[in-house]
Write an enzyme that holds these catalytic residues in place. Structure first.
Site, PDB file in Angstrom:
ATOM      1  N   ASN A 142      38.135  -1.976  42.927  1.00 23.99           N
ATOM      2  CA  ASN A 142      36.769  -2.269  42.814  1.00 23.99           C
ATOM      3  C   ASN A 142      36.466  -3.603  42.328  1.00 23.99           C
ATOM      4  OD1 ASN A 142      34.834  -0.080  43.800  1.00 23.99           O
ATOM      5  ND2 ASN A 142      36.657   0.901  42.748  1.00 23.99           N
ATOM      6  N   ARG A 151      41.612   2.389  40.328  1.00 24.19           N
ATOM      7  CA  ARG A 151      40.106   2.393  41.052  1.00 24.19           C
ATOM      8  C   ARG A 151      39.353   1.622  40.359  1.00 24.19           C
ATOM      9  NH1 ARG A 151      39.585   7.294  39.488  1.00 24.19           N
ATOM     10  NH2 ARG A 151      39.866   8.223  41.422  1.00 24.19           N
ATOM     11  N   SER A 191      45.995   6.109  39.509  1.00 31.85           N
ATOM     12  CA  SER A 191      44.815   6.357  40.284  1.00 31.85           C
ATOM     13  C   SER A 191      43.574   5.783  39.085  1.00 31.85           C
ATOM     14  CB  SER A 191      44.430   7.637  40.671  1.00 31.85           C
ATOM     15  OG  SER A 191      44.059   8.714  39.797  1.00 31.85           O
TER      16      SER A 191
END
Length: 288
Positions: A216, A212, A208
């Site tokens: 993005n 992440r 994660s």
């Protein structure tokens, strides 16, 4: 500006492919192909190292120019950034000896990731166009945003994981850390289940952490490519039609608006990665 010889799908696909071989360069120079690294994204490594060198130089220059008198703008900016990172580290990690190493690590990560993210603000076709002309191959690949490459983001996250494991062993001892793997959080009676849970926790935090940042930046890259297609459609129309001025205005307006908004995204993602690094290292200091 989008290449008019490619369809929209081909244009996006081309820009999302990484350079994994230098054969185009060697062959254009009449040399034998001696640089084929199909398992390595060469462009991601190059730009990551380049931004690391740039970031190290900027911080070194800020330290070298430091004065006890009235600081200049650059020194003041570096000092504010350092104090901000140091205060955050103090609020999360209680061990003073660890903070002496972790705070500079956090500053390094923030500056490095910010600079890698900031490459997304360059025109999407600028460096690929220069690379294609330098190699003589108009289909040569070059992807310039390292953090939009999953390999780079996960490599950073794995690096943080290794640091967390180091501090876990350092603070608790190897025996204490292994005992914690089998005893927390449900007690020694459920040792096998505890081990599985702890391994999954390490795995999920690492994935994660990297995903992440990657997600993005990958999404931001896609938006810039879609905006570039507006300019490509306008330029490749062959004649000035009714929609061409509208496409041109949309291209400029959308590109400018997204670039301004993206400044917040690239800064926020660098901050979040740094903050989570502090949190995970802080958790490695906790005894269960």
């Amino acid at each position: 500006m989008a290449d008019e010889s490619l369809s929209a799908a081909e244009y996006i696909k081309h820009h999302l492919q990484s350079l994994t071989s230098l054969s185009d360069v060697t062959q254009s120079q009449g040399l034998k192909n001696i640089a084929d690294f199909s398992f390595i994204n060469i462009d991601a490594i190059f730009f990551a190292v380049l931004m690391g060198v740039v970031g190290s130089f900027l911080l070194w220059r800020g330290a070298k120019k430091a004065t006890s008198g009235v600081p200049g703008r650059f020194q003041a900016a570096v000092e504010i950034l350092y104090e901000f990172v140091d205060d955050m580290c103090k609020s999360i990690i209680s061990n003073e000896k660890s903070r002496k190493a972790v705070a500079p690590l956090g500053l390094c990560l923030f500056v490095w990731i910010f600079l890698m993210n900031a490459l997304d603000l360059l025109p999407v076709d600028l460096l690929p166009w220069l690379w294609q002309h330098a190699t003589g191959n108009h289909h040569a690949l070059l992807r310039i945003v390292p953090t939009a490459d999953l390999n780079t983001s996960l490599a950073l996250a794995i690096g943080v994981l290794l640091i967390c494991l180091y501090y876990s062993v350092k603070i608790k001892g190897l025996k204490g850390w292994i005992h914690e793997l089998f005893s927390a959080p449900f007690g020694s009676v459920m040792a096998p289940f505890n081990l599985i849970m702890n391994i999954l926790e390490y795995f999920s935090k690492t994935v994660s952490h990297g995903m992440r940042l990657f997600g993005n930046m990958y999404a931001g890259e896609l938006v810039f490519l879609l905006i570039a297609l507006l300019g490509g459609a306008w330029a490749s129309s062959g004649s000035v039609g009714v929609l061409d001025p509208i496409l041109f205005v949309l291209h400029i307006a959308a590109g400018s608006a997204w670039a301004i908004f993206h400044i917040l995204i690239i800064t926020l993602q660098a901050f979040i990665f740094m903050a989570l690094t502090f949190v995970y290292i802080g958790q490695a200091h906790d005894h269960h």
